[in-house]
Scaffold this motif. Sequence first.
Motif, short mmCIF file in Angstrom:
data_model
loop_
_atom_site.label_atom_id
_atom_site.label_comp_id
_atom_site.label_asym_id
_atom_site.label_seq_id
_atom_site.Cartn_x
_atom_site.Cartn_y
_atom_site.Cartn_z
N TRP A 164 -4.84 17.15 -1.80
CA TRP A 164 -5.20 15.90 -2.48
C TRP A 164 -5.16 16.02 -4.00
N ASP A 208 -3.86 15.08 2.58
CA ASP A 208 -4.93 14.11 2.41
C ASP A 208 -4.31 12.71 2.34
N ASP A 209 -4.97 11.82 1.66
CA ASP A 209 -4.51 10.45 1.44
C ASP A 209 -3.05 10.49 0.93
N TRP A 256 -5.27 13.42 7.08
CA TRP A 256 -6.38 12.58 6.61
C TRP A 256 -6.22 11.15 7.11
N ARG A 273 -12.69 0.08 -4.31
CA ARG A 273 -11.54 0.99 -4.38
C ARG A 273 -10.29 0.30 -3.81
N ASP A 298 -12.23 9.79 6.46
CA ASP A 298 -12.82 9.46 5.16
C ASP A 298 -13.33 8.02 5.18
N ASN A 334 -14.41 5.20 1.96
CA ASN A 334 -14.55 5.21 0.51
C ASN A 334 -15.10 3.96 -0.16
N CYS A 384 -16.02 12.66 5.73
CA CYS A 384 -16.15 12.55 4.28
C CYS A 384 -16.40 11.09 3.97
N GLY A 435 -16.26 9.66 0.32
CA GLY A 435 -16.29 9.88 -1.12
C GLY A 435 -17.20 11.09 -1.41
N GLY A 436 -16.98 12.17 -0.67
CA GLY A 436 -17.92 13.30 -0.72
C GLY A 436 -19.09 12.98 0.19
N TRP A 488 -17.38 17.11 4.12
CA TRP A 488 -17.05 17.31 2.71
C TRP A 488 -18.22 16.73 1.94
N ASP A 507 -17.47 15.04 -3.85
CA ASP A 507 -16.19 15.09 -4.56
C ASP A 507 -16.30 15.99 -5.79
N TRP A 531 -14.43 23.62 -1.37
CA TRP A 531 -13.11 23.93 -1.91
C TRP A 531 -13.22 24.56 -3.29
C1 DGJ Z 1 -12.30 10.58 -1.28
C2 DGJ Z 1 -12.48 11.99 -0.85
O1 DGJ Z 1 -13.76 12.41 -1.09
C3 DGJ Z 1 -11.43 12.85 -1.53
O2 DGJ Z 1 -11.60 14.17 -1.17
C4 DGJ Z 1 -10.08 12.36 -1.11
O3 DGJ Z 1 -9.92 12.54 0.27
C5 DGJ Z 1 -9.93 10.90 -1.47
N1 DGJ Z 1 -11.01 10.14 -0.91
C6 DGJ Z 1 -8.63 10.37 -0.98
O4 DGJ Z 1 -8.50 9.01 -1.16
#
Ligand code: DGJ
Length: 697
Positions: A307, A337-338, A382, A414, A449, A451, A496, A498-499, A515, A518, A544
Amino acid sequence: MPISLHNSLFILETDRTAYAFGLNQAGLLAHSYWGERLPFLDDYPVPPNPGAWGPFNNPSQLTPEEYPGYEDMKYVEPCLKVTQADGVRDISPRFEGCEIDGDTLRITLRDGVYPLRVTLHYRVIAAYDLIERWATLTNDGAVPMTIERAFSAQWHLPTGDHYRLTHLHGRWFDEMHIERTALAHGVTVLESRRLTSSHHHHPWFALDDGRADEEQGAVWFGLLDWSGNWKLAAEVTDFASTRVSIGVNDWDFAWRLGAGEVFTTPRSLAGFTRGGFGAASRTMHDYVREQVLPHPRVVHPVYYNSWEATLFDVNFESQARLARLAAQLGAEMFMIDDGWYKGRFSQSSGLGDWMPDPHKFPDGLERLIAYVRELGMEFGLWFEPEMVNPDSDLYRAHPEWVIRYPTREPRLGRDALHLNLARADVQAYLIDALDHMLSRYDIRYANWDMNRNVSEPGWQDAPGEPRELWIRYVDGLYHVWDSIRRKHPQVIWQSCSGGGGRIDLGMLRMSDLIWISDNSGAPDRLGIQAGYSLMFPATTMQAWVTDQQRDVPFRFRFHAAMCGMLGVGADITRWSAAEMEEARDLIAEYKTIRPLVQFGDLYRLRPADQQGFTAVQYMSKDQREGVLLAFRTFVGQHEPSLTLRLRGLIPGALYRVEGCDGVRSGAAWMNLDLQFGLYGGLGNYSSTLRRITMIDS
Ligand code: DGJ
């Protein structure tokens, strides 16, 4: 027998703790004990029978009820609030019967006038010293009623108004601050209204009398096993009664309970220990590792995630190049990832269309997966199933699938809108889309994920009460995820948001890995990891090494990530040859300590907030082997150096500690102050990794 009915007292005993309650003379189900297990059943106190205190406090106000309803002259936090069809809002659940079924106790309560049956469930998890509670509400009548609050449990502490609450708070990129605060009289509320458990607070608590520390002291702790809106009300009454109510949030909540229908609350889990916060954490770690995670014994690979290296610029060439380098480092899993799916050229398009983008992968995703497999790594992908971009085929086909009000413009978060997972058609679409991807491609790891937080929480075409969205969305999420897990049990999920936006036990039933932030800058991360470790084990904590806070020494960044499940998320095309070589060595070293980090007992030797030093120790369950990771972040010139005592060793056994002279007994290492050289010439941001080995005599 984990559950006894003795002299009208229900006594729930775990290996080391006990919890007791019973009917008092007024017919209320009153709490009487939660603490250390006592030798005899007669030792446990009878339920309290308080009298009134003047005209302003009825006995019911003074009774520590297990599951109080909103009724009477009772002004404490109730667990239950219901409005009947005739407008009556008073609910009086009274004891009707009980059933003991192995490790589970069911108590039935019933209102004398209205046909509401409340069943309180208690499960004794003896080996882990935990008790699990939840409630089911059944409408035995013919007319619907509206539930406005239905908590999972009210947990009562021994009488006193002197408790300290430990909880975790934070925000995006800055999660998991440990806060310890004396509980004031009144109600302290922690909650989420964001549809996820949130970055801001976590549905977890610990209470002590202000004197517990990592090693000793009575600690009562608990959590809510739920990934949606939640509420924790820690109350200290005027009569020195302290209790924690926990459950789904009643904010903007209503549930229409039709004739014959049942509403089940999420579960709350709680425990007691005399071993301080360290023992409380280790109890939870063992339980999560052994009883909750979908793949408890899988050794997690060192992984690479592309990512931060390529963002949305994903194609065969960019990923193949990274994969070659990742394999050279010793990574065992490569995750895109994305950025891989149809139309995903920036964050404002593509979400919802879960198929590989034909322009990015003209020869199909298979080619890249085959390449990654040839390099000796597993492949991971992802997803962000709950979101949709307005610029997507999915949204163009189904604008009615998003959470919104018809008369309000929905806000983008987002650049995305929120799919309404409460809807069966949305659930079916997602199950189908994910099933297709996981069936067609050789994907061993998958990241789920999420977000954004919710806004305009409307449910278009809701079949009933639209405020049921808060619950039905989360049930829908679990349903989709569970269906996929059942179809593809070999896939290991990572969660995950956004973390750390959705860190809770509910997620750990779906995903083995989380995760947690972030923010992967190592010094910040040490604090975030310490907070996380209060609740959940290192085996669930992805960590990471990235390019964030690059000015911090390489080794320090690696050592910080080696405290969890190590991965690399940096742009390794820009790492120098020397960095690549050092990383390769550190990853190889990590693989030798990985079983200790993943399956061992964790000791926080020095909390992350103390004078710039942090240290954690992991010991194998047989106490033969361990590893210590110690860090110096920033300390002023005249601060003392790091002094530590080890933990978790067998006192009479002999051990060697890497970098320290001599072979000594476990008792000696646990009583001697060890200096770890993180001072003087080494300067700030230095770290050390030391192995602890038992020597067979
Ligand atoms: C938010 C995640 O926390 C990041 O690690 C990453 O995967 C992004 N999203 C991707 O859009």
